[in-house]
Design an enzyme around this catalytic site. Structure first.
Site, PDB file in Angstrom:
ATOM      1  N   ASP A  83      33.673 -23.883  36.465  1.00 12.74           N
ATOM      2  CA  ASP A  83      34.004 -23.877  35.030  1.00 12.74           C
ATOM      3  C   ASP A  83      34.395 -22.501  34.492  1.00 12.74           C
ATOM      4  O   ASP A  83      34.060 -21.468  35.042  1.00 12.74           O
ATOM      5  CB  ASP A  83      32.845 -24.447  34.204  1.00 12.74           C
ATOM      6  CG  ASP A  83      31.527 -23.718  34.450  1.00 12.74           C
ATOM      7  OD1 ASP A  83      31.285 -23.263  35.581  1.00 12.74           O
ATOM      8  OD2 ASP A  83      30.727 -23.594  33.499  1.00 12.74           O
ATOM      9  N   GLU A 100      28.525 -24.636  35.181  1.00  7.59           N
ATOM     10  CA  GLU A 100      27.480 -23.639  35.459  1.00  7.59           C
ATOM     11  C   GLU A 100      27.135 -22.876  34.193  1.00  7.59           C
ATOM     12  O   GLU A 100      25.972 -22.600  33.925  1.00  7.59           O
ATOM     13  CB  GLU A 100      27.941 -22.669  36.549  1.00  7.59           C
ATOM     14  CG  GLU A 100      26.841 -21.721  37.039  1.00  7.59           C
ATOM     15  CD  GLU A 100      26.573 -20.543  36.108  1.00  7.59           C
ATOM     16  OE1 GLU A 100      25.386 -20.200  35.922  1.00  7.59           O
ATOM     17  OE2 GLU A 100      27.518 -19.976  35.536  1.00  7.59           O
ATOM     18  N   GLU A 101      28.154 -22.556  33.403  1.00  9.75           N
ATOM     19  CA  GLU A 101      27.948 -21.698  32.234  1.00  9.75           C
ATOM     20  C   GLU A 101      27.041 -22.344  31.192  1.00  9.75           C
ATOM     21  O   GLU A 101      26.386 -21.638  30.440  1.00  9.75           O
ATOM     22  CB  GLU A 101      29.292 -21.330  31.586  1.00  9.75           C
ATOM     23  CG  GLU A 101      30.234 -20.547  32.493  1.00  9.75           C
ATOM     24  CD  GLU A 101      29.768 -19.127  32.787  1.00  9.75           C
ATOM     25  OE1 GLU A 101      28.732 -18.717  32.230  1.00  9.75           O
ATOM     26  OE2 GLU A 101      30.431 -18.437  33.578  1.00  9.75           O
ATOM     27  N   HIS A 127      32.419 -12.153  31.517  1.00  4.33           N
ATOM     28  CA  HIS A 127      32.479 -12.819  30.208  1.00  4.33           C
ATOM     29  C   HIS A 127      33.290 -12.009  29.182  1.00  4.33           C
ATOM     30  O   HIS A 127      33.351 -12.391  28.024  1.00  4.33           O
ATOM     31  CB  HIS A 127      31.080 -13.132  29.639  1.00  4.33           C
ATOM     32  CG  HIS A 127      30.317 -14.144  30.464  1.00  4.33           C
ATOM     33  ND1 HIS A 127      29.330 -14.947  29.944  1.00  4.33           N
ATOM     34  CD2 HIS A 127      30.423 -14.498  31.766  1.00  4.33           C
ATOM     35  CE1 HIS A 127      28.854 -15.730  30.896  1.00  4.33           C
ATOM     36  NE2 HIS A 127      29.494 -15.470  32.024  1.00  4.33           N
TER      37      HIS A 127
END
Ligand code: NI
Length: 388
Positions: free
Chosen positions: A77, A133-134, A358
């Site tokens: 993701d 996952e995030e 990020h």
């Protein structure tokens, strides 16, 4: 080991294609379609829709081999970040970006699948291309849908491309290396009134300020200093006018640990602190506490095996122990059920500092893809070749 060489051009092409088409957690339709198609073409038995958008591929070992099965996990993701890089493979989806390197993880996973399929393997191999996952629940969704069963998985390995480390290095150590992720939401209930007559009101803004201070004191005064822990209050909302005391305030934040007593006690400590302080001021508090991810704990033997492989690839002095982060990673759910190891593969350009994960300028040195693919392929083979 009879693996074909790593195909760097293919790795880079796949990673850039995925980078241009980032998808958020549980929306990985194009990504999982591409993954499933490639794996089927290679000849794997493929299951789609495992944990919503997850893809599982497996292959049995040689008939006279052992019955063990090794799991390779790659997360798929992207993040809700607007890409600020000016590169030919820039994200074409506004507001979405592979700002954590999961595009590289998918490319590596597919390259490992290609190499392992061309090799003689004494045991079985399974791939988990994991969604979400995030937002911390893709791994659990895949486990609920049976990714660790039929065939049963005996060990699991994964990597994260890591911009805190220069390309050409790998970081790996036994024990907890990534933190538990808890989320709390607190509603402070006061009584609204005129800003000029606070004695007629119960001010939730003042209570919220004390609650923030109280929560910060948990780490300094309620945690054993030999245990790692972080409490961060990240949101605070109250009121709409300069002359009105509002009736409520809302707080949100996170607790991170590597397990232990503080991990066990955090939910009740947060609740007691918020309610105790609020009641002391004549108000009250409602607390909602959720455990999103558990600490990621590397198995001692599996870490030793993967470390040996990493040393062969990048050299003994470029495999670093001691790298840990209070960031979370839901690979932890796999490693809580089967022994395994998770390595950080350095992905920052060697001469300059990489942009942090990020961030809108995140990018990787693509040589890290080759190292990641070597590390994971050879670790899987080494595991299956090592007598259990
Ligand atoms: Ni990540």
């Amino acid at each position: 080991m009879n693996l074909p060489p790593v195909d760097r051009a293919q790795l880079v092409a796949t990673r850039r294609d995925l980078h241009q088409h980032p998808e958020l957690g549980f929306e990985e339709q194009r990504t999982s379609g591409l993954v499933a198609e490639r794996l089927e073409r290679l000849g794997y038995a493929v299951r789609t829709g495992v944990g919503k958008t997850g893809v599982v591929a497996s292959r049995d070992g040689a008939p006279d081999g052992n019955s063990r099965c090794v799991l390779i996990r790659a997360d798929m993701d992207a993040l809700p970040v607007e890409e600020a890089n000016d590169v030919p493979y820039r994200s074409s989806h506004p507001g979405k970006m592979h700002a954590c390197g999961h595009d590289g993880h998918v490319a590596i996973g597919l390259e490992v699948a290609r190499r392992l399929h061309a090799a003689f393997l004494p045991g079985g191999v399974k791939f988990a291309f994991q969604p979400a996952e995030e937002i911390s629940n893709g791994a659990e969704a895949m486990i609920r849908d049976g990714v660790l069963e039929s065939p049963a998985v005996d060990a699991a390995f994964g990597i994260h491309l890591w911009n805190d480390l220069p390309v050409g290095t790998v970081a790996l150590m036994p024990g907890p290396v990534m933190a538990s992720v808890d989320e709390f939401e607190i509603t402070i209930l006061g009584r609204g009134g005129h800003a000029a007559a606070p004695h007629q009101a119960i001010d939730p803004v003042l209570i919220a300020a004390h609650v923030v201070t109280g929560l910060q004191s948990l780490v300094s005064r309620r945690r054993n200093p030999f245990e790692e822990g972080v409490v961060s209050v990240t949101q605070l909302h109250a009121g709409h006018a300069f002359n009105v005391i509002p009736a409520r305030a809302d707080l949100r934040g996170t607790v991170r640990t590597f397990g232990g007593k503080f991990f066990d006690e955090a939910p009740s400590l947060v609740e007691e602190t918020a309610r105790g302080i609020a009641r002391g001021f004549g108000g009250d508090a409602e607390v909602r506490y959720r455990r999103l991810s558990r600490p990621l704990v590397n198995d001692g033997r599996m870490t030793e095996l993967m470390t040996g492989v990493a040393q062969e690839i990048v050299g003994r002095e470029r495999v670093i122990a001691g790298i840990r982060t209070m960031g979370g990673e839901d690979m932890s759910f796999f490693l809580a059920r089967v022994p395994g190891a998770f390595a950080f593969v350095g992905s920052a350009p060697p001469d300059k500092k990489g942009s942090p994960h990020h961030s809108p300028t995140f990018d990787i040195d693509e040589d890290s893809l080759v190292i990641g693919a070597e590390l994971v392929s050879r670790t899987a083979v080494r595991y299956l070749e090592t007598p259990g």
